[in-house]
Design an enzyme around this catalytic site. Structure first.
Site, PDB file in Angstrom:
ATOM      1  N   LYS A  57     -12.379  -1.931   7.203  1.00 59.51           N
ATOM      2  CA  LYS A  57     -11.694  -2.888   7.951  1.00 59.51           C
ATOM      3  C   LYS A  57     -12.007  -2.855   9.381  1.00 59.51           C
ATOM      4  O   LYS A  57     -12.437  -3.881   9.936  1.00 59.51           O
ATOM      5  CB  LYS A  57     -10.091  -3.002   7.777  1.00 59.51           C
ATOM      6  N   TRP A  98       0.830  -1.242  -0.019  1.00 63.41           N
ATOM      7  CA  TRP A  98      -0.154  -0.049   0.027  1.00 63.41           C
ATOM      8  C   TRP A  98       1.045   1.247  -0.134  1.00 63.41           C
ATOM      9  O   TRP A  98       0.461   2.377  -0.745  1.00 63.41           O
ATOM     10  CB  TRP A  98      -1.146  -0.012   1.151  1.00 63.41           C
ATOM     11  N   ASP A 109      -1.509   6.514   6.654  1.00 64.12           N
ATOM     12  CA  ASP A 109      -2.460   5.600   6.196  1.00 64.12           C
ATOM     13  C   ASP A 109      -2.935   4.637   7.095  1.00 64.12           C
ATOM     14  O   ASP A 109      -1.862   3.812   7.647  1.00 64.12           O
ATOM     15  CB  ASP A 109      -2.127   4.814   4.885  1.00 64.12           C
TER      16      ASP A 109
HETATM   17  C1  LIG Z   1      -3.250  -0.173   4.568  1.00 68.93           C
HETATM   18  C2  LIG Z   1      -4.150  -0.031   3.370  1.00 68.93           C
HETATM   19  N1  LIG Z   1      -4.102   1.112   2.524  1.00 68.93           N
HETATM   20  C3  LIG Z   1      -5.200   1.216   1.481  1.00 68.93           C
HETATM   21  C4  LIG Z   1      -5.785   0.154   1.174  1.00 68.93           C
HETATM   22  C5  LIG Z   1      -6.649   0.304  -0.081  1.00 68.93           C
HETATM   23  O1  LIG Z   1      -7.956   0.582   0.185  1.00 68.93           O
HETATM   24  P1  LIG Z   1      -9.337   0.748  -0.873  1.00 68.93           P
HETATM   25  O2  LIG Z   1      -9.484  -0.498  -1.557  1.00 68.93           O
HETATM   26  O3  LIG Z   1     -10.408   1.361   0.012  1.00 68.93           O
HETATM   27  O4  LIG Z   1      -8.980   1.605  -1.701  1.00 68.93           O
HETATM   28  C6  LIG Z   1      -5.879  -0.847   1.973  1.00 68.93           C
HETATM   29  C7  LIG Z   1      -6.908  -2.073   1.292  1.00 68.93           C
HETATM   30  O5  LIG Z   1      -6.825  -3.216   1.764  1.00 68.93           O
HETATM   31  C8  LIG Z   1      -4.989  -1.159   2.938  1.00 68.93           C
HETATM   32  O6  LIG Z   1      -5.215  -2.311   3.754  1.00 68.93           O
END
Ligand SMILES: Cc1ncc(COP(=O)(O)O)c(C=O)c1O
Length: 360
Positions: free
Chosen positions: A195, A101, A171
């Site tokens: 989550k 991520w 994040d």
């Molecule tokens: C830490 C983290 N950041 C970003 C995301 C991406 O999220 P989204 O699917 O809402 O764009 C995730 C998704 O699993 C994640 O675990």
């Protein structure tokens, strides 16, 4: 009705109390004669829902008055672009890459300016958090970026990096509200809620007010400016109203559980049950450095891909859902977010012990 133990990394398990309340209010929310899904986002009833959600979140996280709380859309992934578009005034930003991520966020930032990867744990398949006590932070960096809990690999920053005075952007999608945080240490905290907080479709951004300005990169669309949403109280356009309503219910549930300090205690206890077993097992083992272990996402392996597949299959048959590891890493992963009860973790460990006895 039968509910499974759902170990999904997201969308993930929500508190049963919240689902039951939402079901009871489905046809008639609070005497309005309609569901929250059907009501105008400009109505008094919805304004009360979003105002209470924000107030409860502020109370839970002890958010200082000089921070805005925004309820946005576009997933956490949209923030990968929104952050540089709004914050890269000098067109320089430093990224700490500890998983897929933050790697994606870094790749997006490269499009807008000079993004520097100042630390990474990719050399060992993201199985640890690099030492961030003395990083080569750029003098002209607009911010330093981290993904605080790495959902796929199961690592977490136990200590925030020393950003040498630069704004920290984090994040927190997969550790949101899992423990108390000192909001004042961050410029921006954001996360997709699917989550630990609510249904997919809502992203919460907590941002220091001085960072919310009209001074954004040329061409930044109206919808991708934080100021647009901050000025309109997250109601510039139609918000993800039903999702915000469920988030609000989860905030109330968290308050009833005793707040974030109580959640931390409970999450540590739950994670310990699983990690202690992994450390003692002759078949299963954890995949990351013990000091960096996440309380939320616990990846583990048997060492044999056939045995892993057999375990996932038999676990599913026994009512333990979504234990397969992320498609990029394989193995298993148990996500044990706030709403996963301790009994769920105990039942999983009992099942793993039985599987170990039968297959070793
Ligand atoms: C830490 C983290 N950041 C970003 C995301 C991406 O999220 P989204 O699917 O809402 O764009 C995730 C998704 O699993 C994640 O675990």
């Amino acid at each position: 009705m039968s509910r499974v133990y759902n170990f999904s990394a997201g969308p993930a398990v929500l508190p049963e109390e919240v689902l039951t309340e939402a079901a009871a209010e489905m046809l008639d929310y609070n005497g309005t004669g309609m569901s929250v899904m059907e009501m105008s986002h400009r109505s008094k009833a919805f304004q009360e829902i979003i105002d209470s959600a924000e107030a409860d979140l502020r109370e839970l996280m002890d958010i200082p008055d000089n921070y805005k709380v925004l309820f946005l859309q576009g997933g956490a992934s949209q923030q990968f672009a929104m952050i540089p578009m709004n914050l890269m005034k000098n067109r320089v930003a430093d990224y700490i890459v500890t998983g897929q991520w933050s790697k994606k966020a870094y790749a997006e930032a490269v499009k807008y300016g000079k993004a520097n990867k100042i630390a990474s744990s990719e050399d060992k398949t993201f199985s640890y958090i690099p030492d961030c006590t003395d990083l080569p932070v750029s003098d002209d960096a607009d911010y330093v970026y981290i993904c605080e809990n790495n959902t796929i690999y199961g690592t977490k920053f136990k200590q925030l990096p020393d950003t040498k005075g630069k704004t920290l952007v984090a994040d927190v999608s997969s550790c949101f509200l899992s423990e108390p945080v000192d909001v004042a240490k961050y410029g921006v905290i954001y996360g997709g809620v699917q989550k630990n907080v609510g249904p997919a479709g809502v992203v919460i951004v907590i941002m220091r007010e001085d960072l919310i300005t009209d001074d954004v990169l040329p061409g930044t669309p109206t919808m991708l400016r934080y100021k647009t949403h901050a000025d309109a109280g997250s109601l510039y356009n139609t918000p993800p109203a039903y999702g915000i309503y469920i988030c609000g219910k989860v905030f109330c549930w968290l308050k009833r559980q005793g707040g974030l300090a109580a959640m931390k205690e409970r999450n540590e206890k739950k994670a310990k049950i699983l990690y202690d077993y992994l450390d003692a097992s002759r078949m299963f083992s954890g995949t990351v450095e013990a000091k960096d272990r996440s309380l939320m996402n616990v990846p583990f392996i048997t060492g044999s891909s056939e045995l892993d597949a057999k375990f996932v299959k038999e676990a599913k048959e026994a009512g333990f859902e979504n234990l397969k590891g992320h498609r990029s890493v394989g193995g298993m992963r148990a996500s044990i977010y706030n709403a996963m009860p301790e009994e769920g973790v105990e039942a999983l460990v009992a099942f793993m012990k039985k599987f170990e006895e039968e297959n070793l």
